[in-house]
Enzyme design. Structure first.
Site, short mmCIF file in Angstrom:
data_model
loop_
_atom_site.label_atom_id
_atom_site.label_comp_id
_atom_site.label_asym_id
_atom_site.label_seq_id
_atom_site.Cartn_x
_atom_site.Cartn_y
_atom_site.Cartn_z
N CYS A 10 45.59 25.66 39.16
CA CYS A 10 45.87 27.10 39.16
C CYS A 10 47.37 27.28 38.93
CB CYS A 10 45.40 27.77 40.45
SG CYS A 10 46.18 27.16 41.95
N ARG A 16 43.96 29.05 44.85
CA ARG A 16 42.67 28.76 44.20
C ARG A 16 42.37 27.28 44.03
NH1 ARG A 16 43.95 32.40 39.16
NH2 ARG A 16 45.99 31.62 39.79
N ASP A 142 42.70 35.80 40.98
CA ASP A 142 43.95 35.40 41.62
C ASP A 142 44.12 36.25 42.88
OD1 ASP A 142 46.52 34.90 42.45
OD2 ASP A 142 47.42 35.04 40.46
#
Ligand code: 4NP
Length: 175
Positions: A10, A16, A142
């Protein structure tokens, strides 16, 4: 014995991709495949090198039985494209950043995590997020600048996609 090595990627490697790593490790242990599939994570950015995952990500994950506390942020390196069989990105921006630094011969290793949720017919996994106007089911949302719900959506997405990813990898592990 054949193994497959996967690196989740990420932007910061604090929300994440550590979540994907924690979920994947848990599912692999349940499937008794922890010694066959090697898992790591990294960020395309350098802001959070050496940091533990975001407290909100750790808390949400812990509530579902995933321990992210020992992970530490790191930045992807050129050597990772050699070391890993698959570089699994959370969103299109990560893919673009990875393609910028990837040796041409390794480009096919770069994939989107949510492809594997689709493959397994699990694109419904994101629940309410799918009704948000800017939601793209191809990407893991996100959660960094949002509220707590984002971290639950990330977990839902990672749980579905990691199941699909393990199913997709099984045929490669038969030897
Ligand atoms: P991640 O989340 O890429 O899922 O780890 C983010 C972490 C940090 C930032 C953005 C997203 N940041 O802007 O510092």
């Amino acid at each position: 014995m054949k193994t497959v090595a996967i690196c989740f990627v990420c932007l910061g490697n604090i929300c994440r991709s550590p979540t994907a790593e924690g979920v994947m490790r848990h599912q692999l242990a349940e499937a008794k495949l922890a010694d066959r599939i090697i898992v790591d994570s990294a960020g395309t950015g350098d802001w959070h090198i050496g940091e533990a995952p975001d407290e909100r990500a750790q808390r949400a994950a812990k509530n579902r039985g995933y321990d992210l506390s020992t992970f530490r942020g790191r930045q992807i390196t050129i050597a990772d494209f050699e070391r890993f069989d698959l570089i699994v990105a959370m969103d299109d921006k990560n893919v673009a950043a990875l393609r910028q630094i990837c040796p041409p011969a390794q480009r096919d290793k770069i994939r989107l995590l949510m492809e594997f949720a689709m493959d397994a017919g699990m694109s419904e996994a994101s629940g309410a997020a799918q009704r948000a106007p800017d939601f793209d089911p191809r990407e893991v949302v996100d959660p960094y600048f949002g509220g707590g719900e984002g971290f639950e959506i990330v977990l839902n997405q990672c749980e579905a996609a990691c199941r699909g990813l393990i199913a997709a990898l099984r045929p490669q592990l038969t030897l």
